[in-house]
Design a protein around this motif. Structure first.
Motif, short mmCIF file in Angstrom:
data_model
loop_
_atom_site.label_atom_id
_atom_site.label_comp_id
_atom_site.label_asym_id
_atom_site.label_seq_id
_atom_site.Cartn_x
_atom_site.Cartn_y
_atom_site.Cartn_z
N ILE A 101 45.87 45.59 2.25
CA ILE A 101 46.52 44.29 2.04
C ILE A 101 46.17 43.38 3.22
N SER A 102 45.72 42.17 2.91
CA SER A 102 45.37 41.19 3.94
C SER A 102 46.64 40.67 4.61
N PRO A 103 46.52 40.18 5.86
CA PRO A 103 47.70 39.61 6.52
C PRO A 103 48.20 38.33 5.84
N PHE A 104 47.42 37.79 4.90
CA PHE A 104 47.82 36.59 4.17
C PHE A 104 48.31 36.91 2.76
N GLU A 105 48.54 38.18 2.48
CA GLU A 105 49.02 38.60 1.16
C GLU A 105 50.44 39.15 1.27
N GLU A 106 51.23 38.85 0.26
CA GLU A 106 52.60 39.36 0.17
C GLU A 106 52.71 40.11 -1.15
N ARG A 107 52.99 41.39 -1.08
CA ARG A 107 53.05 42.23 -2.27
C ARG A 107 54.38 42.04 -3.00
N PHE A 108 54.30 42.00 -4.34
CA PHE A 108 55.49 41.94 -5.17
C PHE A 108 55.64 43.25 -5.93
N ARG A 109 56.86 43.65 -6.16
CA ARG A 109 57.11 44.83 -6.97
C ARG A 109 56.61 44.61 -8.39
N ALA A 110 56.07 45.66 -8.95
CA ALA A 110 55.56 45.58 -10.32
C ALA A 110 56.50 46.29 -11.27
N GLY A 111 56.51 45.79 -12.46
CA GLY A 111 57.19 46.49 -13.55
C GLY A 111 56.12 47.06 -14.46
N SER A 116 59.07 43.36 -13.75
CA SER A 116 59.87 43.32 -12.53
C SER A 116 60.84 42.14 -12.58
N ARG A 117 61.70 42.05 -11.58
CA ARG A 117 62.66 40.94 -11.49
C ARG A 117 61.96 39.59 -11.51
N LEU A 118 60.74 39.53 -10.97
CA LEU A 118 59.98 38.28 -10.93
C LEU A 118 59.09 38.10 -12.16
N GLY A 119 59.06 39.08 -13.03
CA GLY A 119 58.30 38.96 -14.27
C GLY A 119 56.91 39.59 -14.23
N PHE A 120 56.58 40.27 -13.14
CA PHE A 120 55.25 40.88 -13.03
C PHE A 120 55.24 42.23 -13.73
N THR A 121 54.17 42.47 -14.49
CA THR A 121 54.05 43.74 -15.23
C THR A 121 53.06 44.69 -14.57
N GLU A 122 52.37 44.24 -13.52
CA GLU A 122 51.46 45.10 -12.78
C GLU A 122 51.51 44.71 -11.31
N PRO A 123 51.00 45.56 -10.41
CA PRO A 123 51.02 45.21 -8.99
C PRO A 123 50.40 43.82 -8.76
N THR A 124 51.09 43.01 -7.96
CA THR A 124 50.70 41.62 -7.76
C THR A 124 50.94 41.23 -6.31
N VAL A 125 50.10 40.33 -5.81
CA VAL A 125 50.32 39.75 -4.48
C VAL A 125 50.30 38.23 -4.58
N ALA A 126 51.04 37.60 -3.68
CA ALA A 126 50.89 36.17 -3.45
C ALA A 126 49.83 36.05 -2.37
N LYS A 127 48.83 35.21 -2.60
CA LYS A 127 47.75 35.01 -1.64
C LYS A 127 48.04 33.72 -0.88
N CYS A 128 48.59 33.87 0.30
CA CYS A 128 49.06 32.72 1.09
C CYS A 128 47.92 31.92 1.70
N ASP A 129 46.69 32.33 1.44
CA ASP A 129 45.51 31.56 1.86
C ASP A 129 44.85 30.87 0.65
N TRP A 130 45.46 30.99 -0.53
CA TRP A 130 44.96 30.39 -1.78
C TRP A 130 46.00 29.37 -2.22
N LEU A 131 45.77 28.11 -1.88
CA LEU A 131 46.78 27.08 -2.01
C LEU A 131 46.43 26.03 -3.05
N ALA A 132 47.47 25.36 -3.54
CA ALA A 132 47.31 24.22 -4.44
C ALA A 132 48.42 23.23 -4.15
N ILE A 133 48.11 21.96 -4.29
CA ILE A 133 49.11 20.89 -4.19
C ILE A 133 49.16 20.23 -5.56
#
Length: 135
Positions: free
Chosen positions: A56-66, A72-89
């Motif tokens: 896992i990169s230092p810019f990734e945040e892992r979410f629990r998968a369902g 999962s509580r956030l709606g993810f059905t497989e292992p998922t990360v937020a990529k904090c270096d991949w941005l959009a405005i």
């Protein structure tokens, strides 16, 4: 806490969002990190299920998968990360909120990792609606 702060941490689908290389634009799930540009736009980090599970990169945040039967509580059905270096405005009206939100501790981690990616110059803004709106 202001009304604007209530949006932080919300999960939203954003259409036509490219990958970090600027290709493969599609509907992607993102997390609201901050309101920007007079509060009319959101700074978002994209999520993905395609990542190196062993490194896992230092810019990734892992979410629990369902799973497909029980997301999962956030709606993810497989292992998922937020990529904090991949941005959009993105404009608020272009966000399709799922009704789910990351917890405050995880939001703090996402914000810190995003700030670190921006300060270090190791980020990519794949979509910037502020620039489009000002044209």
């Amino acid at each position: 806490m202001t009304d604007n702060d209530l949006d932080l941490g919300k999960i939203a689908y954003v259409s036509n969002l490219p990958d970090p290389q600027g290709e493969n634009a599609k509907n992607r799930r993102c997390v609201v990190i901050k309101r920007v540009h007079k509060g009319e736009h959101y700074l978002l980090v994209a999520t993905t299920s395609k990542f190196d599970r062993e490194n896992i990169s230092p810019f990734e945040e892992r979410f629990r998968a369902g799973n497909p039967q029980q997301p999962s509580r956030l709606g993810f059905t497989e292992p998922t990360v937020a990529k904090c270096d991949w941005l959009a405005i993105v404009r608020e009206e272009d966000c399709d909120f799922t009704g789910r939100k990351v917890n405050p501790v995880q939001l703090g981690s996402l914000i810190a990792k995003t700030e670190k990616a921006i300060i270090s110059g190791q980020h990519t803004v794949v979509r910037n609606d502020v620039e489009k709106d000002e044209e």
